[in-house]
Design an enzyme around this catalytic site. Structure first.
Site, PDB file in Angstrom:
ATOM      1  N   CYS A 255       0.862  -1.186   0.000  1.00 57.16           N
ATOM      2  CA  CYS A 255       0.000   0.000   0.000  1.00 57.16           C
ATOM      3  C   CYS A 255       0.898   1.235   0.000  1.00 57.16           C
ATOM      4  O   CYS A 255       1.699   1.418   0.919  1.00 57.16           O
ATOM      5  CB  CYS A 255      -0.856  -0.035   1.269  1.00 57.16           C
ATOM      6  SG  CYS A 255      -1.904   1.408   1.507  1.00 57.16           S
TER       7      CYS A 255
ATOM      8  N   CYS B 245      -0.935   3.523  -6.702  1.00 57.79           N
ATOM      9  CA  CYS B 245      -1.815   2.964  -5.673  1.00 57.79           C
ATOM     10  C   CYS B 245      -2.091   1.532  -6.101  1.00 57.79           C
ATOM     11  O   CYS B 245      -2.426   1.289  -7.272  1.00 57.79           O
ATOM     12  CB  CYS B 245      -3.110   3.764  -5.598  1.00 57.79           C
ATOM     13  SG  CYS B 245      -4.398   2.965  -4.604  1.00 57.79           S
TER      14      CYS B 245
HETATM   15  N1  DGL Z   1      -4.013   0.534  -1.852  1.00 57.42           N
HETATM   16  C1  DGL Z   1      -3.598   1.706  -1.230  1.00 57.42           C
HETATM   17  C2  DGL Z   1      -2.391   2.359  -1.915  1.00 57.42           C
HETATM   18  O1  DGL Z   1      -1.626   1.708  -2.584  1.00 57.42           O
HETATM   19  C3  DGL Z   1      -4.542   2.766  -0.764  1.00 57.42           C
HETATM   20  C4  DGL Z   1      -5.990   2.644  -0.810  1.00 57.42           C
HETATM   21  C5  DGL Z   1      -6.743   3.464   0.205  1.00 57.42           C
HETATM   22  O2  DGL Z   1      -7.007   4.642  -0.013  1.00 57.42           O
HETATM   23  O3  DGL Z   1      -7.073   2.859   1.211  1.00 57.42           O
HETATM   24  O4  DGL Z   1      -2.174   3.521  -1.732  1.00 57.42           O
END
Ligand code: DGL
Length: 268
Positions: free
Chosen positions: A70, A184
């Protein structure tokens, strides 16, 4: 080895699936903070607490290493996590460096567009990276927060995704850009839609392969070899909501990714 994977929700599946494709004989433990997703539009202090609670859960499962799959969580907590835990922790950041290098090689005065969550783009980590690369003039960014919720809702209706992208990109002239960075992990579920939506000459890059490479190097340093005993990987899934629905969603999205997006990375 027990390798923990953590994301606010299901975005980290895109990284896990690439890892499963590359490794064998490992035990992967995925934790999705489904109670608190999305992180990217929330206050930093709140999200920091969610991250520590989530990682503590994985620590109880006796992980030997952690992939923070993430970008948002990495940007706000990676340093604190590394201070707190002794095991190796691999984070993710928008792949701005390779994007800028590729862009500059082409030498046509073009720019790079970074797509990520609001929190990632606001954070010091991202802005320092752009500064360090001397690329403030050529890097632009745009938050696409809604795509996170779309993934969590298993929303793959092309019409709806295109409508959203059209609205968000209305002020972007892609003739000025060479590269788009998917910063993301959720966004990578829509890789095929981005490919279809964006002009053909735009390069689309993400940080997944770099993350797997990093994980591989760390495991090698710990004496692990790729063909250890050629057994299948084992996956355990947990979520903060602890619901059966979450597990079903996890399986659905893992299959979706493997059928539609999975890249061949055997040659790392
Ligand atoms: N999957 C996450 C990232 O790579 C973020 C998603 C969220 O906003 O929770 O930033």
């Amino acid at each position: 080895m027990n390798i923990g994977f953590f994301d606010s929700g299901m975005g980290g599946i895109t990284v896990l699936a690439d890892a499963l494709n590359f490794f064998n004989s490992q035990n992967f433990i995925y934790y999705a903070d489904t109670k608190n997703v999305p992180y990217g539009i929330k206050k930093k202090a709140k999200v920091k607490k969610y991250i520590f609670d989530s990682v503590d859960f994985l620590v109880d499962k006796k992980i030997d290493g952690l992939v923070v799959a993430c970008n948002t969580a990495t940007s706000i907590a990676i340093n604190d996590l590394r201070k707190r835990y002794a095991f190796p922790i691999i984070g993710m950041e928008p792949a701005v460096k390779p994007a800028v290098e590729k862009n500059n090689k082409k030498g046509k005065n073009k720019k790079v567009l970074v797509l990520a969550t609001e929190l990632t783009l606001k954070e010091r980590k991202f802005n320092n990276l752009v500064k360090k690369l001397n690329s403030r003039d050529i890097v632009e960014s745009l938050p696409l927060s809604k795509l996170v919720t779309y993934v969590e809702d298993k929303m793959f209706e092309e019409k709806k995704i295109f409508k959203y992208l059209k609205k968000k990109f209305k002020n972007i002239d892609f003739k000025e850009f060479s590269t788009v960075v998917l910063g993301c992990t959720h966004f990578i579920f829509y890789l095929n839609y981005f490919k279809k939506f964006l002009p053909d000459d735009i390069k689309i890059i993400d940080g997944n392969i770099g993350t797997i490479k990093h994980l591989k190097n760390i495991l090698f340093n710990k004496g692990f070899s790729l063909n250890e005993d050629n057994k299948k990987n084992n996956i355990n899934f947990y979520s903060s909501k602890k619901s059966d629905k979450d597990y079903k969603k996890f399986i659905f999205l893992l299959n979706y990714y493997n059928q539609n997006i999975r890249r061949n990375i055997k040659c790392l």
